[in-house]
Design a protein around this motif. Structure first.
Motif, PDB file in Angstrom:
ATOM      1  N   SER A  32       0.840  -1.194   0.000  1.00 10.06           N
ATOM      2  CA  SER A  32       0.000   0.000   0.000  1.00 10.06           C
ATOM      3  C   SER A  32       0.877   1.246   0.000  1.00 10.06           C
ATOM      4  N   VAL A  33       0.250   2.382  -0.301  1.00  2.00           N
ATOM      5  CA  VAL A  33       0.948   3.663  -0.184  1.00  2.00           C
ATOM      6  C   VAL A  33       1.306   3.911   1.276  1.00  2.00           C
ATOM      7  N   LEU A  34       0.388   3.560   2.175  1.00  2.00           N
ATOM      8  CA  LEU A  34       0.656   3.726   3.604  1.00  2.00           C
ATOM      9  C   LEU A  34       1.930   3.009   4.011  1.00  2.00           C
ATOM     10  N   GLU A  35       2.093   1.760   3.550  1.00  2.00           N
ATOM     11  CA  GLU A  35       3.296   0.994   3.898  1.00  2.00           C
ATOM     12  C   GLU A  35       4.547   1.689   3.367  1.00  2.00           C
ATOM     13  N   GLU A  36       4.466   2.251   2.168  1.00  2.00           N
ATOM     14  CA  GLU A  36       5.610   2.970   1.592  1.00  2.00           C
ATOM     15  C   GLU A  36       5.964   4.189   2.433  1.00  2.00           C
ATOM     16  N   MET A  37       4.957   4.977   2.815  1.00  2.00           N
ATOM     17  CA  MET A  37       5.217   6.190   3.588  1.00  2.00           C
ATOM     18  C   MET A  37       5.741   5.862   4.982  1.00  2.00           C
ATOM     19  N   GLU A  50      10.488   5.461   8.694  1.00  2.13           N
ATOM     20  CA  GLU A  50      11.452   4.649   9.443  1.00  2.13           C
ATOM     21  C   GLU A  50      12.874   4.892   8.955  1.00  2.13           C
ATOM     22  N   ARG A  51      13.034   4.995   7.635  1.00  2.00           N
ATOM     23  CA  ARG A  51      14.381   5.265   7.091  1.00  2.00           C
ATOM     24  C   ARG A  51      14.872   6.644   7.522  1.00  2.00           C
ATOM     25  N   HIS A  52      13.948   7.609   7.570  1.00  2.00           N
ATOM     26  CA  HIS A  52      14.320   8.954   8.030  1.00  2.00           C
ATOM     27  C   HIS A  52      14.758   8.909   9.492  1.00  2.00           C
ATOM     28  N   ARG A  53      14.022   8.162  10.295  1.00  2.00           N
ATOM     29  CA  ARG A  53      14.378   8.047  11.711  1.00  2.00           C
ATOM     30  C   ARG A  53      15.758   7.410  11.879  1.00  2.00           C
ATOM     31  N   SER A  54      16.007   6.397  11.074  1.00  2.00           N
ATOM     32  CA  SER A  54      17.308   5.711  11.173  1.00  2.00           C
ATOM     33  C   SER A  54      18.446   6.639  10.796  1.00  2.00           C
ATOM     34  N   SER A  55      18.211   7.496   9.798  1.00  2.00           N
ATOM     35  CA  SER A  55      19.263   8.402   9.313  1.00  2.00           C
ATOM     36  C   SER A  55      19.454   9.620  10.209  1.00  2.00           C
ATOM     37  N   HIS A  56      18.324  10.131  10.782  1.00  2.00           N
ATOM     38  CA  HIS A  56      18.384  11.394  11.508  1.00  2.00           C
ATOM     39  C   HIS A  56      18.171  11.245  13.005  1.00  2.00           C
ATOM     40  N   GLY A  57      17.793  10.063  13.440  1.00  2.56           N
ATOM     41  CA  GLY A  57      17.615   9.846  14.873  1.00  2.56           C
ATOM     42  C   GLY A  57      16.300  10.327  15.437  1.00  2.56           C
ATOM     43  N   SER A  58      15.436  10.908  14.610  1.00  5.05           N
ATOM     44  CA  SER A  58      14.131  11.377  15.071  1.00  5.05           C
ATOM     45  C   SER A  58      13.233  11.628  13.861  1.00  5.05           C
ATOM     46  N   ASP A  59      11.973  12.044  14.144  1.00  9.91           N
ATOM     47  CA  ASP A  59      11.025  12.379  13.066  1.00  9.91           C
ATOM     48  C   ASP A  59      11.255  13.778  12.510  1.00  9.91           C
ATOM     49  N   GLU A  60      12.069  14.575  13.207  1.00  7.06           N
ATOM     50  CA  GLU A  60      12.238  15.978  12.833  1.00  7.06           C
ATOM     51  C   GLU A  60      12.733  16.104  11.393  1.00  7.06           C
ATOM     52  N   GLY A  61      12.048  16.954  10.640  1.00 11.62           N
ATOM     53  CA  GLY A  61      12.432  17.190   9.250  1.00 11.62           C
ATOM     54  C   GLY A  61      11.694  16.325   8.245  1.00 11.62           C
TER      55      GLY A  61
END
Length: 262
Positions: free
Chosen positions: A59-64, A69-80
């Motif tokens: 689904s699109v939801l699963e993609e988003m 999750e990838r953003h969190r792994s790279s940046h350490g948080s949801d910020e940005g």
């Protein structure tokens, strides 16, 4: 391939009392069909209603969610992290597909899939609420949140009632009422209408369930579900035996019921 579906429409003429059926497709999977006055809608029973796999995902939801999750792994948080206009449009379009399907599923009493599909849209709403900063787009989706919370709660409560777990059903409805009452206000007529209607419906349903005489099996079934969730299988086996014994006693003491008229 013949694109003319006239014969199919003739074979299944429109009848408002016979609009929904589940058929087996050529590959063996089951699909949900709805006969409309001018044609037939077809939905996949599982996965995305249209059978597509956007971005190679379910689904699109699963993609988003994956992107988050990838953003969190790279940046350490949801910020940005943010969802763009195209992301929003894709989520909104998918939410409509799930909405159309769960309406039909609810009609036929498939409460497990109704709960699943409404949960999908509630997760979608959560992403939009947190990561879309364009107010008009947020309102466009979130104004319907009270309705989806209600549908999800009713479906889950029905599942509990079918298991004769009255107190669990009451908890589900009570939590949904609190969730809607505590929602951040959205200044649209649809939100105001859906909030009032959903609260009235949930409260009336809760009262109806509460006023119904409770079965002595209900607390045991709630305890059984908790034991299974806690992986306390010894306790679960003991509770199953007690429930089975009580069901047997109730059955043997119940007077024979008259057969329905043929």
């Amino acid at each position: 391939m013949n694109a003319d579906i006239t014969d199919i429409l003739r074979e299944w003429e429109f009848d408002s009392d016979n609009q929904i059926r589940i058929i087996q497709a050529e590959d063996g999977r089951q699909v949900l069909q709805v006969r409309q006055p001018m044609g037939i809608e077809q939905y996949e029973l599982d996965g995305r209603p249209d059978g597509k796999k956007p971005f190679g995902q379910e689904s699109v939801l699963e993609e988003m969610e994956g992107r988050l999750e990838r953003h969190r792994s790279s940046h350490g948080s949801d910020e940005g992290f943010a969802l763009g206009k195209d992301d929003f449009s894709a989520l909104q379009g998918e939410g409509v597909l799930y909405y159309f399907r769960y309406l039909v599923l609810f009609q036929i009493g498939d409460f497990a899939r109704t709960a699943r599909d409404t949960e999908h849209n509630l997760k979608l709403f959560s992403l939009v609420e947190r990561f879309v900063d364009r107010d008009d787009e947020r309102k466009e989706i979130l104004q319907y949140k009270p309705y989806v919370v209600r549908m999800n709660a009713i479906a889950r409560a029905m599942i509990s009632l079918h298991k004769e777990m009255k107190s669990a059903a009451e908890d589900i409805l009570s939590n949904a009422i609190s969730a809607i009452e505590n929602m951040r206000d959205i200044d649209t007529p649809a939100f105001q209408f859906e909030r009032v209607r959903s609260l009235n419906y949930l409260k009336a349903t809760l009262k109806q369930i509460h006023d119904k005489e409770e079965s002595p099996l209900d607390p045991l079934k709630v305890e059984l579900e908790k034991a299974v969730d806690d992986e306390d299988y010894e306790r679960a086996a003991e509770l199953r035996d007690r429930i089975r014994d009580l069901e047997s006693e109730v059955s043997s003491s119940r007077p024979e019921e008259a057969l329905p008229d043929q």
